[in-house]
Scaffold this motif. Structure first.
Motif, PDB file in Angstrom:
ATOM      1  N   ALA A  56      31.455  42.862  39.601  1.00  0.00           N
ATOM      2  CA  ALA A  56      31.683  42.295  38.273  1.00  0.00           C
ATOM      3  C   ALA A  56      31.968  43.395  37.253  1.00  0.00           C
ATOM      4  O   ALA A  56      32.835  43.239  36.380  1.00  0.00           O
ATOM      5  N   LEU A  57      31.254  44.514  37.370  1.00  0.00           N
ATOM      6  CA  LEU A  57      31.476  45.628  36.454  1.00  0.00           C
ATOM      7  C   LEU A  57      32.881  46.205  36.628  1.00  0.00           C
ATOM      8  O   LEU A  57      33.579  46.474  35.644  1.00  0.00           O
ATOM      9  N   VAL A  58      33.310  46.386  37.867  1.00  0.00           N
ATOM     10  CA  VAL A  58      34.645  46.932  38.128  1.00  0.00           C
ATOM     11  C   VAL A  58      35.722  45.967  37.632  1.00  0.00           C
ATOM     12  O   VAL A  58      36.734  46.395  37.054  1.00  0.00           O
ATOM     13  N   ILE A  59      35.522  44.676  37.831  1.00  0.00           N
ATOM     14  CA  ILE A  59      36.485  43.681  37.348  1.00  0.00           C
ATOM     15  C   ILE A  59      36.598  43.743  35.827  1.00  0.00           C
ATOM     16  O   ILE A  59      37.699  43.702  35.260  1.00  0.00           O
ATOM     17  N   LEU A  60      35.462  43.846  35.142  1.00  0.00           N
ATOM     18  CA  LEU A  60      35.468  43.949  33.685  1.00  0.00           C
ATOM     19  C   LEU A  60      36.206  45.201  33.229  1.00  0.00           C
ATOM     20  O   LEU A  60      37.053  45.153  32.320  1.00  0.00           O
ATOM     21  N   LEU A  61      35.895  46.348  33.845  1.00  0.00           N
ATOM     22  CA  LEU A  61      36.553  47.591  33.475  1.00  0.00           C
ATOM     23  C   LEU A  61      38.052  47.541  33.734  1.00  0.00           C
ATOM     24  O   LEU A  61      38.851  48.059  32.951  1.00  0.00           O
ATOM     25  N   LEU A 102      42.161  40.378  40.002  1.00  0.00           N
ATOM     26  CA  LEU A 102      41.304  41.182  40.860  1.00  0.00           C
ATOM     27  C   LEU A 102      40.189  40.332  41.462  1.00  0.00           C
ATOM     28  O   LEU A 102      39.873  40.465  42.653  1.00  0.00           O
ATOM     29  N   LEU A 103      39.612  39.465  40.660  1.00  0.00           N
ATOM     30  CA  LEU A 103      38.596  38.547  41.178  1.00  0.00           C
ATOM     31  C   LEU A 103      39.176  37.686  42.297  1.00  0.00           C
ATOM     32  O   LEU A 103      38.542  37.505  43.350  1.00  0.00           O
ATOM     33  N   GLY A 104      40.386  37.170  42.079  1.00  0.00           N
ATOM     34  CA  GLY A 104      41.020  36.351  43.103  1.00  0.00           C
ATOM     35  C   GLY A 104      41.341  37.139  44.360  1.00  0.00           C
ATOM     36  O   GLY A 104      41.206  36.626  45.485  1.00  0.00           O
TER      37      GLY A 104
END
Length: 266
Positions: A40-45, A76-78
């Motif tokens: 989640a942190l990497v997706i946010l960044l 990226l999440l997908g």
């Protein structure tokens, strides 16, 4: 006068140290949390860095920069949920969207692709190799930056790439390689990793240095000092993680050619 010159030479030391603390902080969070939290942190960044990139590349409409940032995070999440062929399509979607949304299309497309690839690879590396791999990667990037800073400011000498990054010197660049090699040697000694890790570490550090230079060139081209003001007093997210982007991308590319001696959990 002497005191003024000294202050000018080391004036950005607090900023550099803060950057190092942020990078190491990410490593600490990863060690203790990992899993979904790290993803989640990497997706946010990834979304924030894509937004910052788009802002610097003259979006065709004010909302398009934010839209590209959201698209990058969602894509990226997908990509983490679907099989490989669809992963490639989703990773490529935000860079392709830059073509229609931004005026400086070529630069944005290439760098957005690097951001997406680094985000996906960072999560995949954590899942495959564990927390030790992430700690090794972040530590060598930080060590390269800190060693390069002190050596470059102390020794000076010829510039590494004066037209793009006038502050970087060959002395600092080479010192950064030695710092990264020392990190590799430390992990070989403590983790009983293959000795080839000592060779791989400065190669990854060089890619990180080039990632830093690439972002500096983009900012210089856009006529701005920082990618954003999201981190008060220290610029944007992209300013803090540009070297990590280059480092992760080179790991991805080299991994396609041959097995890498990446540290993993014991």
């Amino acid at each position: 006068m002497r005191g003024g010159r000294k202050q000018g030479r080391w004036g950005d030391l607090p900023k550099r140290m803060a950057s190092a603390a942020i990078m190491l902080g990410i490593g600490v969070v990863e060690v203790w949390l990992g899993g979904v939290t790290f993803a989640a942190l990497v997706i946010l960044l990834t979304g924030l860095m894509t937004w910052e990139l788009a802002r610097m590349q003259k979006p065709r409409a004010p909302w398009m920069a934010a839209g590209l940032g959201v698209l990058a995070a969602v894509a990226l999440l997908g990509a983490l949920q679907v099989p490989p062929p669809l992963q490639a399509l989703l990773i490529a979607l935000p860079p392709l969207a830059c073509i229609g949304a931004l005026h400086h299309r070529k630069v944005a497309t290439m760098y957005a692709l690097a951001i997406m690839l680094s985000g996906f690879t960072l999560i995949d590396l954590r899942n495959e190799a564990g927390t030790v791999a992430i700690v090794w990667l972040i530590t060598l990037v930080v060590a390269s930056d800190v060693m390069g800073y002190f050596a470059g400011r102390s020794l000076g000498g010829p510039k590494f790439w004066p037209r793009v990054s006038p502050n970087k010197t060959w002395s600092g660049t080479i010192a950064g390689w030695f710092g990264a090699a020392a990190v590799g040697a430390l992990f070989v000694a403590m983790q009983n990793e293959p000795w080839q890790l000592i060779v791989l570490s400065p190669i990854v550090a060089l890619a990180g240095q080039l990632g830093d230079i690439a972002e500096s060139w983009i900012k210089r081209r856009a006529g701005i000092k920082d990618s954003s003001s999201l981190i008060p007093g220290h610029g944007g997210v992209l300013d803090r993680f540009d070297a990590l982007i280059g480092a992760v991308v080179i790991i991805l590319l080299l991994g396609f050619l041959f097995p890498l001696p990446i540290p993993d959990n014991i």
